[in-house]
Design an enzyme around this catalytic site. Structure first.
Site, PDB file in Angstrom:
ATOM      1  N   ASP A 113      70.536 -32.143 -20.751  1.00  0.00           N
ATOM      2  CA  ASP A 113      69.316 -32.510 -20.027  1.00  0.00           C
ATOM      3  C   ASP A 113      68.204 -31.533 -20.425  1.00  0.00           C
ATOM      4  OD1 ASP A 113      67.376 -33.191 -18.142  1.00  0.00           O
ATOM      5  OD2 ASP A 113      68.854 -33.529 -16.544  1.00  0.00           O
ATOM      6  N   ASP A 147      61.078 -35.215 -19.248  1.00  0.00           N
ATOM      7  CA  ASP A 147      62.422 -34.854 -18.774  1.00  0.00           C
ATOM      8  C   ASP A 147      63.367 -35.946 -19.269  1.00  0.00           C
ATOM      9  OD1 ASP A 147      64.590 -34.048 -17.234  1.00  0.00           O
ATOM     10  OD2 ASP A 147      63.638 -34.421 -15.294  1.00  0.00           O
ATOM     11  N   HIS A 192      62.764 -38.901 -10.017  1.00  0.00           N
ATOM     12  CA  HIS A 192      61.698 -38.187  -9.304  1.00  0.00           C
ATOM     13  C   HIS A 192      60.363 -38.341 -10.008  1.00  0.00           C
ATOM     14  CE1 HIS A 192      62.316 -35.073 -12.455  1.00  0.00           C
ATOM     15  NE2 HIS A 192      63.558 -35.491 -12.374  1.00  0.00           N
ATOM     16  N   HIS A 225      59.643 -31.919  -9.525  1.00  0.00           N
ATOM     17  CA  HIS A 225      60.009 -32.893  -8.489  1.00  0.00           C
ATOM     18  C   HIS A 225      58.790 -33.013  -7.577  1.00  0.00           C
ATOM     19  CE1 HIS A 225      64.397 -33.333  -9.301  1.00  0.00           C
ATOM     20  NE2 HIS A 225      64.105 -32.285 -10.041  1.00  0.00           N
ATOM     21  N   GLU A 250      66.767 -41.389 -13.617  1.00  0.00           N
ATOM     22  CA  GLU A 250      68.028 -40.803 -14.084  1.00  0.00           C
ATOM     23  C   GLU A 250      69.256 -41.278 -13.310  1.00  0.00           C
ATOM     24  OE1 GLU A 250      68.290 -36.473 -13.616  1.00  0.00           O
ATOM     25  OE2 GLU A 250      66.330 -36.484 -12.673  1.00  0.00           O
ATOM     26  N   GLU A 282      68.712 -40.354 -18.849  1.00  0.00           N
ATOM     27  CA  GLU A 282      67.390 -40.117 -18.253  1.00  0.00           C
ATOM     28  C   GLU A 282      66.262 -40.275 -19.269  1.00  0.00           C
ATOM     29  OE1 GLU A 282      66.736 -36.066 -16.836  1.00  0.00           O
ATOM     30  OE2 GLU A 282      65.248 -36.778 -15.399  1.00  0.00           O
TER      31      GLU A 282
HETATM   32 MN    MN Z   1      66.528 -34.061 -16.445  1.00  0.00          MN
HETATM   33 MN    MN Z   2      65.023 -35.225 -13.930  1.00  0.00          MN
END
Ligand code: MN
Ligand code: MN
Length: 276
Positions: A84, A95, A156, A164, A189, A261
């Site tokens: 990630d 992200d 998010h 977030h 995600e 994600e």
């Molecule tokens: Mn992530």
């Molecule tokens: Mn994330």
């Protein structure tokens, strides 16, 4: 969204996507996790962005929020590896995450169910869509394959220097729902597991300033990271006291977890995926 901000997101997305793809090729048996994490973090900078958080490399029943601190943990054959990655340009964050199974093919369908859930969520997000309806699509897609979504983890919204930013996209159908608006940026995600999909907390490996601590040391860190998360290995001299802790997130029944994600910018008709 103005063109300058849009361009920052696009550049951050390109860097995160490229680094994710390059990192996957470096996940091999006996390689220390730290080697891949450090590669990711350096590569993000080489490509002109900054890490938005320490590279997360979470194995098997660990869903998220693990980052290696030393050369001890190494990849083993059969590991289900979630990598990630976060990159930002001037605070605008991309992200993205993917799952690979190392050297075996026992969890192909679990991993595929996450990819499919992510694609269906991407196809359904647009101006005025409901977050609860997207969660329902994610849950139904994962369950169709015989697995469960990890309900305790969510996608998010993202805002400048905020990983977030307040609006969540659940991984299951939810009573609470928010209406999505054009120009909002989301990390979607889905996580899938053989277990019930509840989360228990492990040790903290990732930290951020909490806003409670004062003094010279936090001020220097604030300049470097703002409120974005960091690893202790980035600043070995830091005093951990008073820092916000991100605990390892582990499937409560000890069952294997997969994750996919992408980061998207919402528009009238749908969305632009910046981390393809
Ligand atoms: Mn992530
Ligand atoms: Mn994330």
């Amino acid at each position: 969204m103005n063109d300058i901000i849009h361009e920052c997101y696009r550049r951050a997305g390109k860097v995160a996507s490229k680094v994710r793809k390059d990192a996957v090729g470096r996940i091999k048996e006996d390689v220390p996790l730290l080697e891949v994490a450090e590669y990711v973090e350096k590569r993000i900078e080489t490509l002109g962005a900054k890490p938005a958080f320490p590279c997360n490399i979470s194995l098997n029943e660990v869903a998220s929020h693990y980052t290696p601190e030393d050369y001890m943990p190494r990849f083993k054959k059969g590991d289900v590896v979630k990598i990630d990655i976060g990159a930002h340009i001037d605070g605008y964050i991309a992200d993205t995450a993917t799952t690979i199974e190392l050297g075996t093919k026992n969890h192909t369908r679990l991993i595929m169910s996450c990819d499919e859930a992510l694609e269906k969520a991407i196809a359904s997000i647009k101006d005025r869509a409901e977050t609860g309806a997207i969660g329902k699509i994610i849950e139904e897609t994962i369950k169709k394959h015989g697995f469960n979504p990890v309900k305790d983890l969510t996608g998010h919204s993202l805002e400048r220097y905020k990983l977030h930013a307040g609006v969540t996209i659940p991984n299951c159908k939810s009573f609470f729902s928010n209406r999505i608006k054009k120009d909002m940026v989301f990390a979607i995600e889905p996580f899938a597991t053989y277990g019930k999909g509840n989360i228990k907390h492990g040790k903290p490996h990732i930290f951020a300033l909490s806003g409670r601590i004062k003094g010279k040391e936090p001020e220097e860190i604030r300049k470097r990271f703002g409120t974005l998360p960091f690893a202790l290995r980035w600043i070995p001299e830091i005093n951990r006291k008073g820092l916000r802790e991100y605990h390892e997130l582990i499937e409560a029944g000890g069952e294997i977890v997969a994750q996919s994600e992408h980061t998207v910018i919402v528009n009238e008709e749908g969305c632009e995926v910046i981390t393809r």
